[in-house]
Every structure is written in C-alpha cells, then in structure tokens.
Motif scaffolding. Structure first.
Motif, PDB file in Angstrom:
ATOM      1  N   GLU A   1     -32.756  13.056  13.991  1.00 18.72           N
ATOM      2  CA  GLU A   1     -32.979  14.445  13.585  1.00 18.72           C
ATOM      3  C   GLU A   1     -33.475  14.523  12.145  1.00 18.72           C
ATOM      4  OE1 GLU A   1     -29.215  16.265  14.387  1.00 18.72           O
ATOM      5  OE2 GLU A   1     -29.435  16.022  16.557  1.00 18.72           O
ATOM      6  N   GLU A   2     -32.854  13.726  11.261  1.00 18.35           N
ATOM      7  CA  GLU A   2     -33.278  13.705   9.859  1.00 18.35           C
ATOM      8  C   GLU A   2     -34.704  13.182   9.728  1.00 18.35           C
ATOM      9  OE1 GLU A   2     -30.470  11.443   7.556  1.00 18.35           O
ATOM     10  OE2 GLU A   2     -28.803  12.725   8.154  1.00 18.35           O
TER      11      GLU A   2
ATOM     12  N   GLU B   1     -37.228  15.835  10.808  1.00 20.30           N
ATOM     13  CA  GLU B   1     -37.356  16.884   9.787  1.00 20.30           C
ATOM     14  C   GLU B   1     -38.201  16.414   8.612  1.00 20.30           C
ATOM     15  OE1 GLU B   1     -33.491  18.224   8.584  1.00 20.30           O
ATOM     16  OE2 GLU B   1     -32.955  18.861  10.610  1.00 20.30           O
ATOM     17  N   ARG B   2     -37.961  15.189   8.169  1.00 19.31           N
ATOM     18  CA  ARG B   2     -38.689  14.659   7.014  1.00 19.31           C
ATOM     19  C   ARG B   2     -40.150  14.383   7.350  1.00 19.31           C
ATOM     20  NH1 ARG B   2     -35.586   9.913   4.511  1.00 19.31           N
ATOM     21  NH2 ARG B   2     -37.112  10.225   2.849  1.00 19.31           N
TER      22      ARG B   2
ATOM     23  N   HIS C   1     -28.185  11.587  14.673  1.00 17.52           N
ATOM     24  CA  HIS C   1     -28.415  12.327  13.424  1.00 17.52           C
ATOM     25  C   HIS C   1     -29.517  11.695  12.582  1.00 17.52           C
ATOM     26  CE1 HIS C   1     -25.704   9.239  11.828  1.00 17.52           C
ATOM     27  NE2 HIS C   1     -26.178   9.541  10.644  1.00 17.52           N
ATOM     28  N   LEU C   2     -29.669  10.369  12.633  1.00 19.71           N
ATOM     29  CA  LEU C   2     -30.758   9.732  11.901  1.00 19.71           C
ATOM     30  C   LEU C   2     -32.113  10.149  12.466  1.00 19.71           C
ATOM     31  CD1 LEU C   2     -29.371   6.100  11.413  1.00 19.71           C
ATOM     32  CD2 LEU C   2     -29.569   7.912   9.684  1.00 19.71           C
TER      33      LEU C   2
END
Length: 85
Positions: free
Chosen positions: A16-17, A20-21, A13-14
């Motif tokens: 993926e974040e 996105e950022r 999840h880190l």
C-alpha cells in the motif's frame, strides 16, 4: 509512456505504501501507467514473489522489492523517458 507494475497482495502495508509513493511520482512530472498485480491468484506469481513483495517493475525490469526504492524507480523512469515535457 512507461508501464509500472507492482506485484502485491491484499493486506500488505508495504504494498500500500509503495503504491501511494509511486502514484505520487505523477506530481513530479513522471508519466506512466500503473498496474497492480495480485500474486494470490496465480501459483507461479505467489511462489516467485511471496517473500519479496512489493516487487516493482518498470517496463519489464525489476527495480525494487520489499521496501520501495523510490530513487531506483525514478532512475528507471528517467531511462525510459517517462517524464512530461
């Protein structure tokens, strides 16, 4: 144009974040090519990055690991002149 590499693995999840950022930086006028490199397909990458992902490189220089340091990514992009005019 700068190259941004994100070392990641599926289900992170880190990662993926961070992706996105980083993609969102295009809206701020930064120009770069984004490459996502999965570490699970290479034993050396897995050993090197497993406990540190996501690891972000800008033009070959590591600028962030674990939790994305967006300011460090932007600073490196500024250094390599990766903004649109």
């Amino acid at each position: 144009m700068a190259d941004v590499v994100v070392y990641s693995r599926p289900g992170c999840h880190l990662c993926e974040e961070a992706l996105e950022r980083i993609v969102a930086l295009h809206a701020d006028g930064y120009r770069f090519v984004l490459h996502e490199v999965g570490i699970e397909s290479n034993d050396l990458l897995l050993r090197r990055y497993l406990e540190r992902i996501p690891v972000v490189e800008v033009d070959g220089i590591e600028v962030s690991e674990l939790v994305l340091d967006r300011d460090a990514v932007k600073a490196r992009l500024d250094t390599v002149g990766a903004w649109s005019s």
